[in-house]
Scaffold this active site. Structure first.
Site, PDB file in Angstrom:
ATOM      1  N   CYS A  10      -1.254   0.827   1.493  1.00 34.31           N
ATOM      2  CA  CYS A  10      -1.572  -0.550   1.855  1.00 34.31           C
ATOM      3  C   CYS A  10      -1.540  -1.373   0.573  1.00 34.31           C
ATOM      4  O   CYS A  10      -2.226  -1.028  -0.396  1.00 34.31           O
ATOM      5  CB  CYS A  10      -2.955  -0.627   2.495  1.00 34.31           C
ATOM      6  SG  CYS A  10      -3.564  -2.311   2.754  1.00 34.31           S
ATOM      7  N   CYS A  15       4.154  -5.463   2.287  1.00 33.29           N
ATOM      8  CA  CYS A  15       3.190  -5.093   3.326  1.00 33.29           C
ATOM      9  C   CYS A  15       3.815  -3.938   4.106  1.00 33.29           C
ATOM     10  O   CYS A  15       4.945  -4.059   4.582  1.00 33.29           O
ATOM     11  CB  CYS A  15       2.909  -6.277   4.246  1.00 33.29           C
ATOM     12  SG  CYS A  15       1.795  -5.847   5.632  1.00 33.29           S
TER      13      CYS A  15
END
Length: 258
Positions: free
Chosen positions: A123, A256
């Site tokens: 992440c 992302c």
């Protein structure tokens, strides 16, 4: 003093997650899994790449998708970066522990699992806000495992693909990521650091575009995910054109994992 602060941070339930068992840690490291976590399904894209890598053939994995607290990318923008760091630390500690809670009301872990030998934060936002904190907590509790984030790898790959080391003129690159990742400034800092490390002589300008709602739309599988992505890409290109920077826009990093 730092250890005392870390121990206060890890009090109560957090310390329970670091239930290192002598028998579990005695297992040969090569037989232990690689731990991977994200705030939802986005990190599965990283897990897929790890599983397909020839150098990691035969490795086992433990994946944690914290869907109860997703998306991580919104916390910093809401002034909750400290909570985001806490989530990243908890996720990392869970992966390297040898136990898990089977009951939400239990005071100690009842389940048994293999501890991860390394933790990959799949992440970007959790990497930006939590990787250093998780690494510091690991050192505080005497854990030998490394914590690896995705931002450095993404920047190195981008610089390699645009041929930055051999470039003779300035370069511009874009970053599409969550508002939290963009607010952290992690990508421009990492680009600057990697350029210095690789002795890249030409300037590399970074244009950043936060993409609110994109991770949520992908997580939920809603029909507007593609449109959100297109709109944000257009905004990034418009920002670049308005800037008047003469350097060509060579690449766009999808910062992302969703």
């Amino acid at each position: 003093m730092r250890k005392m602060k870390m121990r206060r941070l890890l009090s109560g339930g957090l310390f329970a997650l670091v239930a290192f068992g002598a028998s579990a840690m005695a297992v040969a490291a090569d037989s232990l899994p690689i731990g991977v976590f994200d705030s939802g399904i986005g990190g599965l894209t990283v897990l897929e790449k790890l599983m397909a890598h020839p150098g990691l053939k035969g490795e086992r994995y433990t994946y944690l998708g914290d869907q109860a607290n997703m998306p991580y990318g919104d916390y910093a923008a809401a002034g909750k970066s400290a909570y985001l760091r806490e989530l990243a630390i908890k996720d990392a500690l869970f992966l390297i522990s040898d136990g898990y809670f089977t009951d939400g009301a239990a005071e100690s872990p009842q389940g048994a699992k293999a501890p991860a030998k390394v933790v990959v934060i799949a992440c970007n936002t959790a990497t930006a806000y939590g990787r250093d904190a998780a690494d510091a907590v690991f050192r505080c509790v005497g854990a030998r495992q490394r914590v690896i984030g995705v931002i450095n790898a993404g920047v190195r790959s981008m610089l390699r693909q645009v041929g930055a080391v051999q470039a003779t003129g300035p370069i511009a690159v874009g970053v599409l990521a969550t508002p939290g990742t963009i607010a952290s400034g992690a990508y421009p800092r990492t680009v600057e650091r990697e350029c210095a490390h690789q002795d890249i002589k030409v300037p590399v300008t970074v244009f950043s575009q936060g993409c609110p709602g994109l991770a949520d739309a992908i997580e939920l599988g809603t029909a507007d995910a593609d449109q959100i992505a297109r709109d944000n890409l257009r905004s990034l290109v418009a920002q670049y054109r308005k800037s008047g920077v003469a350097a060509p826009l060579k690449a766009v990093i999808l910062g992302c994992t969703h």
